[in-house]
Design an enzyme around this catalytic site. Structure first.
Site, PDB file in Angstrom:
ATOM      1  N   SER A 132       8.020 -54.848  54.113  1.00 59.22           N
ATOM      2  CA  SER A 132       9.083 -55.669  54.699  1.00 59.22           C
ATOM      3  C   SER A 132       8.441 -56.753  55.564  1.00 59.22           C
ATOM      4  O   SER A 132       7.300 -56.600  56.009  1.00 59.22           O
ATOM      5  CB  SER A 132       9.969 -54.776  55.578  1.00 59.22           C
ATOM      6  OG  SER A 132      10.769 -55.545  56.451  1.00 59.22           O
ATOM      7  N   TYR A 145      10.988 -47.849  62.017  1.00 58.19           N
ATOM      8  CA  TYR A 145      11.111 -48.477  60.688  1.00 58.19           C
ATOM      9  C   TYR A 145      10.020 -49.534  60.499  1.00 58.19           C
ATOM     10  O   TYR A 145       9.301 -49.526  59.493  1.00 58.19           O
ATOM     11  CB  TYR A 145      12.493 -49.115  60.520  1.00 58.19           C
ATOM     12  CG  TYR A 145      12.591 -49.919  59.233  1.00 58.19           C
ATOM     13  CD1 TYR A 145      12.696 -49.275  58.002  1.00 58.19           C
ATOM     14  CD2 TYR A 145      12.540 -51.312  59.253  1.00 58.19           C
ATOM     15  CE1 TYR A 145      12.756 -50.003  56.824  1.00 58.19           C
ATOM     16  CE2 TYR A 145      12.601 -52.043  58.077  1.00 58.19           C
ATOM     17  CZ  TYR A 145      12.715 -51.390  56.865  1.00 58.19           C
ATOM     18  OH  TYR A 145      12.765 -52.107  55.696  1.00 58.19           O
TER      19      TYR A 145
HETATM   20  N1  LIG Z   1      17.624 -54.968  52.449  1.00 61.91           N
HETATM   21  C1  LIG Z   1      16.744 -55.503  53.239  1.00 61.91           C
HETATM   22  O1  LIG Z   1      17.074 -56.403  54.050  1.00 61.91           O
HETATM   23  C2  LIG Z   1      15.296 -55.092  53.156  1.00 61.91           C
HETATM   24  C3  LIG Z   1      14.332 -55.928  53.737  1.00 61.91           C
HETATM   25  C4  LIG Z   1      12.997 -55.557  53.663  1.00 61.91           C
HETATM   26  C5  LIG Z   1      12.634 -54.389  53.033  1.00 61.91           C
HETATM   27  N2  LIG Z   1      13.585 -53.588  52.490  1.00 61.91           N
HETATM   28  C6  LIG Z   1      13.137 -52.341  51.847  1.00 61.91           C
HETATM   29  O2  LIG Z   1      13.583 -52.344  50.503  1.00 61.91           O
HETATM   30  C7  LIG Z   1      13.692 -51.010  50.042  1.00 61.91           C
HETATM   31  C8  LIG Z   1      15.024 -50.844  49.318  1.00 61.91           C
HETATM   32  O3  LIG Z   1      16.070 -50.993  50.246  1.00 61.91           O
HETATM   33  P1  LIG Z   1      17.452 -51.695  49.892  1.00 61.91           P
HETATM   34  O4  LIG Z   1      17.580 -52.862  50.757  1.00 61.91           O
HETATM   35  O5  LIG Z   1      17.595 -51.868  48.430  1.00 61.91           O
HETATM   36  O6  LIG Z   1      18.464 -50.588  50.480  1.00 61.91           O
HETATM   37  P2  LIG Z   1      19.533 -49.644  49.763  1.00 61.91           P
HETATM   38  O7  LIG Z   1      20.485 -50.456  48.960  1.00 61.91           O
HETATM   39  O8  LIG Z   1      20.088 -48.801  50.856  1.00 61.91           O
HETATM   40  O9  LIG Z   1      18.648 -48.761  48.783  1.00 61.91           O
HETATM   41  C9  LIG Z   1      17.797 -47.745  49.257  1.00 61.91           C
HETATM   42  C10 LIG Z   1      17.375 -46.869  48.101  1.00 61.91           C
HETATM   43  O10 LIG Z   1      16.474 -45.860  48.588  1.00 61.91           O
HETATM   44  C11 LIG Z   1      16.909 -44.598  48.082  1.00 61.91           C
HETATM   45  N3  LIG Z   1      16.583 -43.506  48.996  1.00 61.91           N
HETATM   46  C12 LIG Z   1      16.834 -43.419  50.325  1.00 61.91           C
HETATM   47  N4  LIG Z   1      16.463 -42.215  50.789  1.00 61.91           N
HETATM   48  C13 LIG Z   1      15.978 -41.514  49.726  1.00 61.91           C
HETATM   49  C14 LIG Z   1      15.467 -40.204  49.557  1.00 61.91           C
HETATM   50  N5  LIG Z   1      15.400 -39.314  50.568  1.00 61.91           N
HETATM   51  N6  LIG Z   1      15.058 -39.827  48.328  1.00 61.91           N
HETATM   52  C15 LIG Z   1      15.150 -40.665  47.288  1.00 61.91           C
HETATM   53  N7  LIG Z   1      15.630 -41.924  47.375  1.00 61.91           N
HETATM   54  C16 LIG Z   1      16.032 -42.333  48.586  1.00 61.91           C
HETATM   55  C17 LIG Z   1      18.435 -44.738  47.945  1.00 61.91           C
HETATM   56  O11 LIG Z   1      18.920 -43.838  46.941  1.00 61.91           O
HETATM   57  P3  LIG Z   1      19.814 -42.527  47.216  1.00 61.91           P
HETATM   58  O12 LIG Z   1      20.608 -42.755  48.463  1.00 61.91           O
HETATM   59  O13 LIG Z   1      20.621 -42.407  45.962  1.00 61.91           O
HETATM   60  O14 LIG Z   1      18.816 -41.431  47.352  1.00 61.91           O
HETATM   61  C18 LIG Z   1      18.553 -46.170  47.443  1.00 61.91           C
HETATM   62  O15 LIG Z   1      18.395 -46.215  46.046  1.00 61.91           O
HETATM   63  C19 LIG Z   1      13.519 -50.122  51.265  1.00 61.91           C
HETATM   64  O16 LIG Z   1      12.211 -49.593  51.284  1.00 61.91           O
HETATM   65  C20 LIG Z   1      13.718 -51.074  52.416  1.00 61.91           C
HETATM   66  O17 LIG Z   1      13.028 -50.652  53.571  1.00 61.91           O
HETATM   67  C21 LIG Z   1      14.905 -53.916  52.537  1.00 61.91           C
END
Ligand SMILES: NC(=O)c1ccc[n+]([C@@H]2O[C@H](COP(=O)([O-])OP(=O)(O)OC[C@H]3O[C@@H](n4cnc5c(N)ncnc54)[C@H](OP(=O)(O)O)[C@@H]3O)[C@@H](O)[C@H]2O)c1
Length: 249
Positions: A132, A145
Protein backbone atom coordinates in the site's frame (compact mmCIF):
# COMPACT_ATOMS: atom_id res chain seq x y z
CA UNK A 1 -1.12 -22.05 -16.47
CA UNK A 2 -2.69 -20.97 -13.18
CA UNK A 3 -2.69 -17.75 -11.19
CA UNK A 4 -3.60 -18.01 -7.51
CA UNK A 5 -5.27 -14.84 -6.24
CA UNK A 6 -5.99 -14.36 -2.54
CA UNK A 7 -8.73 -11.98 -1.46
CA UNK A 8 -10.48 -12.76 -4.74
CA UNK A 9 -14.01 -12.45 -3.34
CA UNK A 10 -13.99 -8.65 -3.51
CA UNK A 11 -12.31 -5.42 -4.59
CA UNK A 12 -8.78 -5.44 -5.98
CA UNK A 13 -8.38 -9.25 -5.86
CA UNK A 14 -11.58 -9.84 -7.77
CA UNK A 15 -10.63 -7.20 -10.39
CA UNK A 16 -7.13 -8.72 -10.74
CA UNK A 17 -8.71 -12.18 -11.23
CA UNK A 18 -10.82 -10.82 -14.11
CA UNK A 19 -7.86 -8.93 -15.63
CA UNK A 20 -5.69 -12.07 -15.48
CA UNK A 21 -8.45 -14.23 -16.95
CA UNK A 22 -8.58 -11.91 -19.96
CA UNK A 23 -4.82 -12.54 -20.35
CA UNK A 24 -5.56 -16.28 -20.54
CA UNK A 25 -4.61 -17.36 -17.02
CA UNK A 26 -6.62 -20.08 -15.30
CA UNK A 27 -7.49 -18.82 -11.83
CA UNK A 28 -7.49 -20.27 -8.31
CA UNK A 29 -9.70 -17.96 -6.24
CA UNK A 30 -8.94 -17.80 -2.51
CA UNK A 31 -10.93 -16.08 0.27
CA UNK A 32 -13.28 -17.04 3.12
CA UNK A 33 -16.65 -16.31 1.43
CA UNK A 34 -17.11 -19.47 -0.62
CA UNK A 35 -20.45 -18.52 -2.20
CA UNK A 36 -18.96 -15.35 -3.64
CA UNK A 37 -15.95 -17.26 -4.96
CA UNK A 38 -18.23 -19.81 -6.63
CA UNK A 39 -20.23 -17.05 -8.36
CA UNK A 40 -17.04 -15.23 -9.45
CA UNK A 41 -15.58 -18.52 -10.78
CA UNK A 42 -18.74 -19.12 -12.82
CA UNK A 43 -18.57 -15.56 -14.22
CA UNK A 44 -14.89 -15.98 -15.12
CA UNK A 45 -15.54 -19.26 -16.89
CA UNK A 46 -18.53 -17.71 -18.69
CA UNK A 47 -16.63 -14.62 -19.84
CA UNK A 48 -13.30 -16.23 -20.76
CA UNK A 49 -12.13 -19.58 -22.09
CA UNK A 50 -10.35 -20.53 -18.86
CA UNK A 51 -10.62 -22.68 -15.71
CA UNK A 52 -11.55 -20.95 -12.45
CA UNK A 53 -11.62 -22.83 -9.14
CA UNK A 54 -12.82 -21.48 -5.78
CA UNK A 55 -10.67 -22.49 -2.80
CA UNK A 56 -12.18 -21.35 0.47
CA UNK A 57 -9.52 -20.53 3.07
CA UNK A 58 -9.24 -18.44 6.22
CA UNK A 59 -5.76 -16.95 5.86
CA UNK A 60 -5.85 -16.01 9.54
CA UNK A 61 -5.82 -19.72 10.42
CA UNK A 62 -2.53 -21.67 9.97
CA UNK A 63 -4.39 -25.01 9.57
CA UNK A 64 -6.58 -23.56 6.83
CA UNK A 65 -3.46 -22.28 5.03
CA UNK A 66 -1.84 -25.74 5.29
CA UNK A 67 -4.97 -27.23 3.72
CA UNK A 68 -4.87 -24.60 0.94
CA UNK A 69 -1.24 -25.34 0.13
CA UNK A 70 -2.08 -29.06 -0.20
CA UNK A 71 -4.97 -28.23 -2.53
CA UNK A 72 -2.69 -26.22 -4.84
CA UNK A 73 -0.20 -29.07 -5.44
CA UNK A 74 -1.83 -30.44 -8.66
CA UNK A 75 -1.84 -27.04 -10.38
CA UNK A 76 0.87 -25.48 -12.55
CA UNK A 77 0.93 -22.14 -10.71
CA UNK A 78 3.02 -19.44 -12.40
CA UNK A 79 1.60 -16.40 -10.65
CA UNK A 80 0.65 -15.84 -7.01
CA UNK A 81 -1.14 -12.64 -6.03
CA UNK A 82 -0.97 -12.22 -2.25
CA UNK A 83 -3.72 -9.63 -2.07
CA UNK A 84 -5.96 -10.61 0.89
CA UNK A 85 -5.75 -8.09 3.67
CA UNK A 86 -7.63 -5.58 5.75
CA UNK A 87 -7.13 -2.53 7.94
CA UNK A 88 -8.74 -0.97 10.99
CA UNK A 89 -9.03 2.77 11.53
CA UNK A 90 -8.79 4.04 15.10
CA UNK A 91 -6.47 4.91 17.93
CA UNK A 92 -4.00 2.17 18.82
CA UNK A 93 -5.30 2.34 22.39
CA UNK A 94 -8.89 1.71 21.21
CA UNK A 95 -8.48 -1.11 18.66
CA UNK A 96 -8.85 -4.51 20.36
CA UNK A 97 -5.67 -6.63 20.45
CA UNK A 98 -7.43 -9.57 18.76
CA UNK A 99 -8.38 -7.42 15.73
CA UNK A 100 -4.77 -6.33 15.27
CA UNK A 101 -3.47 -9.87 15.80
CA UNK A 102 -5.77 -11.16 13.06
CA UNK A 103 -4.64 -8.27 10.83
CA UNK A 104 -1.00 -9.26 11.32
CA UNK A 105 -1.88 -12.94 10.76
CA UNK A 106 -3.56 -12.18 7.42
CA UNK A 107 -1.54 -9.20 6.11
CA UNK A 108 1.87 -10.44 7.25
CA UNK A 109 2.01 -14.06 8.41
CA UNK A 110 -0.12 -15.62 5.67
CA UNK A 111 1.63 -13.58 2.98
CA UNK A 112 5.01 -14.60 4.41
CA UNK A 113 4.02 -18.27 4.42
CA UNK A 114 2.65 -18.27 0.87
CA UNK A 115 5.67 -16.34 -0.43
CA UNK A 116 8.04 -18.80 1.27
CA UNK A 117 6.15 -21.79 -0.14
CA UNK A 118 5.83 -20.58 -3.73
CA UNK A 119 9.30 -18.97 -3.97
CA UNK A 120 10.65 -22.43 -3.11
CA UNK A 121 8.31 -24.61 -5.16
CA UNK A 122 7.86 -22.54 -8.34
CA UNK A 123 10.50 -23.18 -11.01
CA UNK A 124 9.47 -20.01 -12.76
CA UNK A 125 6.88 -17.39 -12.10
CA UNK A 126 5.90 -14.24 -10.29
CA UNK A 127 4.67 -13.50 -6.79
CA UNK A 128 2.85 -10.17 -6.58
CA UNK A 129 2.54 -8.97 -2.99
CA UNK A 130 -0.06 -6.29 -2.36
CA UNK A 131 1.30 -3.59 -0.09
CA UNK A 132 0.00 0.00 0.00
CA UNK A 133 1.08 3.64 -0.26
CA UNK A 134 0.81 3.59 3.53
CA UNK A 135 3.95 1.41 3.51
CA UNK A 136 5.97 4.55 2.81
CA UNK A 137 4.95 6.56 5.87
CA UNK A 138 4.02 6.18 9.54
CA UNK A 139 0.23 6.39 9.67
CA UNK A 140 -1.50 7.47 12.89
CA UNK A 141 -4.90 5.82 13.47
CA UNK A 142 -3.83 2.98 11.16
CA UNK A 143 -0.52 2.28 12.83
CA UNK A 144 -0.56 -1.53 12.71
CA UNK A 145 -2.06 -1.68 9.20
CA UNK A 146 0.58 0.71 7.78
CA UNK A 147 3.34 -1.17 9.59
CA UNK A 148 2.05 -4.47 8.16
CA UNK A 149 2.22 -2.97 4.65
CA UNK A 150 5.75 -1.64 5.31
CA UNK A 151 6.67 -5.25 6.18
CA UNK A 152 5.15 -6.47 2.90
CA UNK A 153 7.08 -3.92 0.83
CA UNK A 154 10.48 -4.28 2.50
CA UNK A 155 10.19 -8.07 2.68
CA UNK A 156 9.16 -8.38 -0.98
CA UNK A 157 11.84 -6.04 -2.30
CA UNK A 158 14.56 -7.81 -0.30
CA UNK A 159 13.50 -11.26 -1.53
CA UNK A 160 13.24 -10.03 -5.10
CA UNK A 161 16.83 -8.79 -4.81
CA UNK A 162 17.99 -12.19 -3.50
CA UNK A 163 16.11 -14.09 -6.19
CA UNK A 164 17.51 -11.98 -9.03
CA UNK A 165 20.87 -13.54 -8.12
CA UNK A 166 19.90 -17.03 -6.91
CA UNK A 167 16.78 -17.87 -8.97
CA UNK A 168 16.10 -15.19 -11.61
CA UNK A 169 13.21 -17.20 -13.08
CA UNK A 170 11.15 -16.27 -10.00
CA UNK A 171 10.37 -12.64 -9.16
CA UNK A 172 8.61 -11.02 -6.20
CA UNK A 173 6.89 -7.77 -7.19
CA UNK A 174 5.16 -5.22 -4.95
CA UNK A 175 1.90 -3.41 -5.66
CA UNK A 176 1.40 -0.17 -3.69
CA UNK A 177 -2.03 1.30 -4.37
CA UNK A 178 -3.32 4.50 -2.85
CA UNK A 179 -7.06 4.71 -2.14
CA UNK A 180 -9.15 2.25 -4.20
CA UNK A 181 -12.97 2.00 -4.19
CA UNK A 182 -13.57 -1.43 -2.60
CA UNK A 183 -15.04 -2.86 0.61
CA UNK A 184 -11.79 -1.90 2.36
CA UNK A 185 -13.19 1.31 3.94
CA UNK A 186 -16.31 -0.47 5.24
CA UNK A 187 -14.16 -3.14 6.87
CA UNK A 188 -11.68 -0.54 8.20
CA UNK A 189 -14.46 1.69 9.50
CA UNK A 190 -13.77 5.03 7.75
CA UNK A 191 -13.65 6.95 4.48
CA UNK A 192 -10.87 7.67 1.99
CA UNK A 193 -9.20 11.04 2.66
CA UNK A 194 -7.95 11.29 -0.96
CA UNK A 195 -9.66 10.57 -4.32
CA UNK A 196 -9.95 6.83 -4.94
CA UNK A 197 -9.41 4.96 -8.21
CA UNK A 198 -11.54 1.97 -9.27
CA UNK A 199 -10.49 -1.60 -8.52
CA UNK A 200 -10.40 -2.19 -12.30
CA UNK A 201 -7.93 0.70 -12.77
CA UNK A 202 -5.76 -0.76 -10.01
CA UNK A 203 -5.95 -4.26 -11.53
CA UNK A 204 -5.02 -2.96 -15.00
CA UNK A 205 -1.90 -1.27 -13.55
CA UNK A 206 -1.07 -4.47 -11.65
CA UNK A 207 -1.29 -6.67 -14.76
CA UNK A 208 0.74 -4.16 -16.81
CA UNK A 209 3.38 -4.22 -14.05
CA UNK A 210 3.36 -8.04 -13.97
CA UNK A 211 3.94 -8.17 -17.74
CA UNK A 212 6.88 -5.74 -17.43
CA UNK A 213 8.08 -7.48 -14.23
CA UNK A 214 8.21 -4.11 -12.47
CA UNK A 215 9.57 -4.51 -8.94
CA UNK A 216 7.39 -1.66 -7.63
CA UNK A 217 3.97 -0.99 -9.11
CA UNK A 218 2.18 2.22 -8.08
CA UNK A 219 -1.18 2.67 -9.84
CA UNK A 220 -2.23 6.19 -10.90
CA UNK A 221 -0.41 9.46 -11.61
CA UNK A 222 -1.40 11.09 -8.28
CA UNK A 223 0.12 8.27 -6.21
CA UNK A 224 3.31 8.19 -8.32
CA UNK A 225 3.65 11.91 -7.55
CA UNK A 226 2.90 11.25 -3.85
CA UNK A 227 5.64 8.62 -3.81
CA UNK A 228 8.20 11.19 -4.99
CA UNK A 229 6.96 13.82 -2.51
CA UNK A 230 7.10 11.34 0.36
CA UNK A 231 10.70 10.47 -0.55
CA UNK A 232 11.84 14.10 -0.33
CA UNK A 233 9.78 15.20 2.69
CA UNK A 234 11.45 15.18 6.15
CA UNK A 235 9.97 12.37 8.26
CA UNK A 236 8.73 14.65 11.08
CA UNK A 237 6.75 16.75 8.59
CA UNK A 238 5.52 13.59 6.86
CA UNK A 239 4.16 12.27 10.16
CA UNK A 240 2.27 15.52 10.82
CA UNK A 241 0.80 15.51 7.29
CA UNK A 242 -0.12 11.84 7.60
CA UNK A 243 -1.82 12.55 10.95
CA UNK A 244 -3.77 15.44 9.36
CA UNK A 245 -5.12 13.27 6.53
CA UNK A 246 -5.90 10.39 8.89
CA UNK A 247 -8.07 12.71 10.99
CA UNK A 248 -10.24 13.26 7.90
CA UNK A 249 -11.06 9.53 7.65
N1 LIG B 1 -8.79 -0.28 -1.05
C1 LIG B 1 -7.75 0.44 -0.78
O1 LIG B 1 -7.84 1.69 -0.68
C2 LIG B 1 -6.39 -0.20 -0.65
C3 LIG B 1 -5.26 0.62 -0.73
C4 LIG B 1 -4.00 0.03 -0.61
C5 LIG B 1 -3.89 -1.33 -0.41
N2 LIG B 1 -5.00 -2.10 -0.32
C6 LIG B 1 -4.81 -3.54 -0.08
O2 LIG B 1 -5.44 -4.25 -1.13
C7 LIG B 1 -5.78 -5.55 -0.68
C8 LIG B 1 -7.21 -5.86 -1.10
O3 LIG B 1 -8.09 -4.99 -0.42
P1 LIG B 1 -9.41 -4.39 -1.08
O4 LIG B 1 -9.26 -2.94 -1.10
O5 LIG B 1 -9.73 -5.10 -2.34
O6 LIG B 1 -10.46 -4.72 0.10
P2 LIG B 1 -11.73 -5.68 0.14
O7 LIG B 1 -12.67 -5.35 -0.95
O8 LIG B 1 -12.23 -5.59 1.54
O9 LIG B 1 -11.11 -7.12 -0.12
C9 LIG B 1 -10.34 -7.79 0.84
C10 LIG B 1 -10.20 -9.25 0.45
O10 LIG B 1 -9.38 -9.91 1.42
C11 LIG B 1 -10.03 -11.12 1.80
N3 LIG B 1 -9.72 -11.49 3.18
C12 LIG B 1 -9.79 -10.72 4.29
N4 LIG B 1 -9.52 -11.46 5.38
C13 LIG B 1 -9.28 -12.73 4.95
C14 LIG B 1 -8.97 -13.95 5.60
N5 LIG B 1 -8.87 -14.05 6.94
N6 LIG B 1 -8.79 -15.05 4.85
C15 LIG B 1 -8.92 -15.00 3.51
N7 LIG B 1 -9.22 -13.87 2.83
C16 LIG B 1 -9.39 -12.75 3.55
C17 LIG B 1 -11.54 -10.81 1.66
O11 LIG B 1 -12.27 -12.01 1.44
P3 LIG B 1 -13.27 -12.71 2.48
O12 LIG B 1 -13.85 -11.64 3.36
O13 LIG B 1 -14.26 -13.40 1.59
O14 LIG B 1 -12.41 -13.67 3.23
C18 LIG B 1 -11.54 -9.96 0.40
O15 LIG B 1 -11.58 -10.79 -0.74
C19 LIG B 1 -5.55 -5.55 0.83
O16 LIG B 1 -4.33 -6.19 1.12
C20 LIG B 1 -5.46 -4.08 1.16
O17 LIG B 1 -4.67 -3.85 2.31
C21 LIG B 1 -6.25 -1.56 -0.43
Amino acid sequence: MYALVTGASSGIGKAIAFALASEGYDILLVARREERLTTIAADLIGDHDIEAIPLSCDLGDPDSIAQLLKQTIPFDIRLVVNNAGFGKIGLFSDIPYEDEKTMIDVNVNALHRLTKHFAKTMDEGIILNVSSMSAFLPTPKMSVYAASKAFVLNFSQAIDHELRQSKPSVRVLSLCPGPVKTEFSDVAGGNNALPAISAEHCAKAAVKGIKKKKALIIPGFLMKLMHILIAITPRRLLLRMSGFFQNKK
